[in-house]
Design an enzyme around this catalytic site. Structure first.
Site, PDB file in Angstrom:
ATOM      1  N   ILE A  50     -10.956   5.911   1.345  1.00 20.46           N
ATOM      2  CA  ILE A  50     -10.655   4.485   1.110  1.00 20.46           C
ATOM      3  C   ILE A  50      -9.347   4.346   0.339  1.00 20.46           C
ATOM      4  CG2 ILE A  50     -11.928   4.134  -1.063  1.00 20.46           C
ATOM      5  CD1 ILE A  50     -13.174   1.587   0.432  1.00 20.46           C
ATOM      6  N   SER A  51      -8.880   5.453  -0.299  1.00 23.37           N
ATOM      7  CA  SER A  51      -7.650   5.404  -1.107  1.00 23.37           C
ATOM      8  C   SER A  51      -6.444   5.089  -0.247  1.00 23.37           C
ATOM      9  CB  SER A  51      -7.409   6.744  -1.797  1.00 23.37           C
ATOM     10  OG  SER A  51      -8.526   7.135  -2.527  1.00 23.37           O
ATOM     11  N   ASN A  52      -5.609   4.204  -0.760  1.00 23.11           N
ATOM     12  CA  ASN A  52      -4.408   3.804  -0.020  1.00 23.11           C
ATOM     13  C   ASN A  52      -3.209   4.689  -0.315  1.00 23.11           C
ATOM     14  OD1 ASN A  52      -4.858   1.526   1.671  1.00 23.11           O
ATOM     15  ND2 ASN A  52      -5.401   0.370  -0.163  1.00 23.11           N
ATOM     16  N   ASP A 105     -10.926  -4.832   6.661  1.00 23.29           N
ATOM     17  CA  ASP A 105     -10.169  -5.656   7.617  1.00 23.29           C
ATOM     18  C   ASP A 105     -11.131  -6.386   8.560  1.00 23.29           C
ATOM     19  OD1 ASP A 105      -7.775  -4.625   6.530  1.00 23.29           O
ATOM     20  OD2 ASP A 105      -8.045  -2.800   7.700  1.00 23.29           O
ATOM     21  N   ARG A 144       0.831  -1.197   0.000  1.00 22.58           N
ATOM     22  CA  ARG A 144       0.000   0.000   0.000  1.00 22.58           C
ATOM     23  C   ARG A 144       0.869   1.252   0.000  1.00 22.58           C
ATOM     24  NH1 ARG A 144      -2.345  -3.581   3.232  1.00 22.58           N
ATOM     25  NH2 ARG A 144      -4.461  -4.261   2.768  1.00 22.58           N
ATOM     26  N   ASN A 168      -1.079   8.186  -5.286  1.00 19.90           N
ATOM     27  CA  ASN A 168      -2.346   8.505  -4.631  1.00 19.90           C
ATOM     28  C   ASN A 168      -2.296   9.751  -3.761  1.00 19.90           C
ATOM     29  OD1 ASN A 168      -3.244   6.267  -5.887  1.00 19.90           O
ATOM     30  ND2 ASN A 168      -3.720   5.087  -4.064  1.00 19.90           N
ATOM     31  N   MET A 173     -13.780  -4.631  -1.568  1.00 22.75           N
ATOM     32  CA  MET A 173     -13.610  -3.228  -1.166  1.00 22.75           C
ATOM     33  C   MET A 173     -14.930  -2.482  -1.321  1.00 22.75           C
ATOM     34  SD  MET A 173     -11.248  -0.167  -2.696  1.00 22.75           S
ATOM     35  CE  MET A 173     -11.419  -0.666  -4.345  1.00 22.75           C
ATOM     36  N   ARG A 175     -12.749  -9.200   6.626  1.00 16.87           N
ATOM     37  CA  ARG A 175     -11.833 -10.346   6.505  1.00 16.87           C
ATOM     38  C   ARG A 175     -11.721 -11.095   7.838  1.00 16.87           C
ATOM     39  NH1 ARG A 175      -8.060  -6.633   2.991  1.00 16.87           N
ATOM     40  NH2 ARG A 175      -8.684  -7.357   0.940  1.00 16.87           N
ATOM     41  N   HIS A 214      -4.471   0.436   8.393  1.00 16.40           N
ATOM     42  CA  HIS A 214      -4.901  -0.423   7.281  1.00 16.40           C
ATOM     43  C   HIS A 214      -3.701  -0.812   6.408  1.00 16.40           C
ATOM     44  CE1 HIS A 214      -7.395  -2.220   4.231  1.00 16.40           C
ATOM     45  NE2 HIS A 214      -6.902  -1.408   3.309  1.00 16.40           N
TER      46      HIS A 214
END
Ligand SMILES: NC(=O)C1=CN([C@@H]2O[C@H](COP(=O)(O)OP(=O)(O)OC[C@H]3O[C@@H](n4cnc5c(N)ncnc54)[C@H](O)[C@@H]3O)[C@@H](O)[C@H]2O)C=CC1
Ligand SMILES: O=C([O-])CC(=O)C(=O)O
Length: 230
Positions: free
Chosen positions: A33-35, A66, A3, A10, A144, A69, A93
């Site tokens: 939400i952008s990494n 997360d 990331r 980004n 996502m 998952r 994250h």
């Protein structure tokens, strides 16, 4: 690719989008939400501060995937229905900054130390596993989208005044000494209503918490420095 490798591309995109937000919709609730989320949320905060539109109650890093998952892996391991399962995930994250708290998972099930370690690593590496498997063709697109939709729905419920809406999310925080941290947050009419604490941690989780701090601190600083310099 990690990331953090996404930072260079980004960070600039996030900065320009946040500049536009502060100009055109300064009161928006922002779900980032952008990494790398650990850095993009601090970038957003700096951009908003510079524009005098920063409201820490309205800036969220989306870490719901997360939780999705952790729930899925825990349910799978213990033969539980995933929709009945909850597992808080705290920290950030990326890699070791993702800390699932299986000691607080519900419904409660007995896990050996080896199972906890394996489930923790699987949760921490889940995103990277997908990115590597797709080999340059993007990330965990559908999961996502699912996680983003879950979190956005909870935000909307909170904004509409529905009581008892709690999600793990990466926000401005005093839960640890780090300025941004993901933990359970009660969502309300203004965005963040209350940042909740960590609860009782197992020894394994206490170690995980200490182990992540240097990386999370550096990622936050990297975001702040980028926003200030560029
Ligand atoms: N927080 C989380 O749980 C997760 C976050 N991600 C992150 O979400 C982001 C998107 O991931 P993917 O959908 O796999 O990437 P992707 O490369 O498939 O899609 C990115 C999209 O952004 C658009 N875009 C590029 N520059 C833009 C700009 N300046 N303004 C507006 N749009 C622009 C592109 O045209 C493209 O459609 C990445 O930052 C990824 O790391 C991915 C998975 C999980
Ligand atoms: O690393 C990525 O871009 C994908 C990601 O955040 C995830 O699936 O959790």
């Amino acid at each position: 690719m990690t990331r953090d490798d996404l930072f260079n591309i980004n960070a600039g995109i996030v900065k320009s989008l946040c500049t536009a937000i502060s100009k055109h919709c300064p009161e928006a609730v922002v779900n980032m939400i952008s990494n790398p989320v650990n850095s993009t949320v601090p970038i957003a905060a700096e951009v908003f501060k510079k524009a005098s539109t920063y409201d820490s109650k309205k800036l969220f890093g989306v870490t719901t995937l997360d939780v999705v998952r952790a729930r899925t892996f825990y349910a799978g391991k213990k033969g539980l229905a995933v929709e009945d399962v909850d597992v808080p995930v705290v920290g950030g994250h990326a890699g070791i900054t993702i800390l699932p708290l299986f000691s607080q998972a519900t419904p409660k099930a007995t896990l050996t130390d080896e199972e906890i370690d394996a489930l923790t690593k699987r949760t921490q590496d889940g995103g990277t596993e997908v990115v590597q498997a797709k080999a340059g063709k993007g990330s965990a697109t559908l999961s996502m989208a699912y996680a983003g939709a879950l979190f956005a729905e909870s935000c909307l419920k909170g904004l509409n005044g529905e009581p008892g809406i709690v999600e793990c999310t990466y926000v401005a925080s005093t839960v640890t000494e780090l300025p941004f941290f993901s933990s359970k947050v009660r969502l309300g009419k203004d965005g963040v209503e209350e940042v909740l604490g960590l609860g009782a941690l197992s020894e394994y989780e206490k170690k995980g918490l200490e182990a992540m701090k240097a990386e999370l601190k550096a990622s936050i600083q990297k975001g702040v420095d980028f926003a200030k310099q560029s």
